[in-house]
Design a protein around this motif. Sequence first.
Motif, short mmCIF file in Angstrom:
data_model
loop_
_atom_site.label_atom_id
_atom_site.label_comp_id
_atom_site.label_asym_id
_atom_site.label_seq_id
_atom_site.Cartn_x
_atom_site.Cartn_y
_atom_site.Cartn_z
N LYS A 67 0.80 -1.22 0.00
CA LYS A 67 0.00 0.00 0.00
C LYS A 67 0.84 1.28 0.00
N ASP A 70 -7.47 0.85 -1.26
CA ASP A 70 -8.33 -0.02 -0.48
C ASP A 70 -7.86 -1.47 -0.59
N ASP A 71 -8.27 -2.29 0.36
CA ASP A 71 -8.01 -3.72 0.27
C ASP A 71 -8.63 -4.27 -1.01
N ILE A 72 -8.02 -5.31 -1.54
CA ILE A 72 -8.46 -5.89 -2.80
C ILE A 72 -9.07 -7.27 -2.53
N GLU A 73 -10.25 -7.49 -3.08
CA GLU A 73 -10.86 -8.81 -2.98
C GLU A 73 -10.63 -9.55 -4.30
N LEU A 74 -9.90 -10.65 -4.22
CA LEU A 74 -9.60 -11.43 -5.41
C LEU A 74 -10.39 -12.75 -5.33
N THR A 95 -10.25 -14.78 -10.93
CA THR A 95 -8.82 -14.46 -10.88
C THR A 95 -8.01 -15.49 -11.67
N ASN A 102 -9.53 -10.35 -12.62
CA ASN A 102 -8.28 -10.03 -11.93
C ASN A 102 -7.16 -10.91 -12.51
N ASN A 122 -8.30 -5.84 -13.54
CA ASN A 122 -7.60 -5.48 -12.31
C ASN A 122 -6.31 -6.29 -12.26
N ILE A 176 -2.49 -7.37 -10.70
CA ILE A 176 -1.52 -7.46 -9.61
C ILE A 176 -0.20 -7.91 -10.21
N CYS A 179 -1.43 -1.14 -12.18
CA CYS A 179 -1.49 -2.37 -11.38
C CYS A 179 -1.25 -2.01 -9.92
N ASN A 180 -1.30 -3.03 -9.08
CA ASN A 180 -0.80 -2.93 -7.71
C ASN A 180 0.35 -3.91 -7.58
#
Length: 230
Positions: free
Chosen positions: A4, A19-23, A28, A163, A188, A190, A216-217
């Motif tokens: 983060k 924010d937190d990511i829900e995968l 995914t 994702n 999304n 990663i 990306c994150n």
Amino acid sequence: MNWKTDYRSIYYLGAPEPDDIELKFEETALLVIDVQNTYRSRPDRDSLSAEEQARYDLWTPFHRRLDEVLVPNTADLLARFRSNNIECVHARIASHTKNGRERSLSHCKPGWNDLLLPKDDWESAIVPELAPQGDEIVVTKMTDSALTGSNLRLLLTNMGIRNVVCCGVFTDQCVSSTVRSLADESFNVIVVEDCCAAGSEELHHKELEIINMIYCNVMSSAELKAMMGL
């Protein structure tokens, strides 16, 4: 690392934490990009000229990272994704023709990017530790972006994937190009820092700083596993 707050470029200094990511598992996919035998192949150093030895030594940290960090960490991720029935997808650079006449312009230029890897040759194969299993999808491309150079976007969309977790080589080339294409198509994305490598640590870290938070994150494999409960 702390996904983060780390790898922030000047554009995102002072920006709020994401924010937190829900995968969700069913939405995914893990995409492993271009971890192929050709990038492990090295000549006998003693057979090289002094100039060639100097270039050889410049590449030694990359090869060490590939064997000691990228491959084992990616193999672990593949095993965890497979055990949870999460899609695993592979991309590789390979030409359909022996002379590579269908290659993109960027893969025909003299020097580093002159990539001629016929699809049936040993050099173009994915390294054994990360080899596809079962009916896992493998896309073949002669471009940097795995999305631009194949029907990957269609395949991901048809499977309901939103994702995409990206790993592979090179961070600043095919990984980055694929990430940008995926982001432009509203996936999304990663990027797993310790499952990627570039020609130098400087290039690796700088490219992650460039693409993080906009395309990306960026996070570590430990953070990803904790986030997904793997």
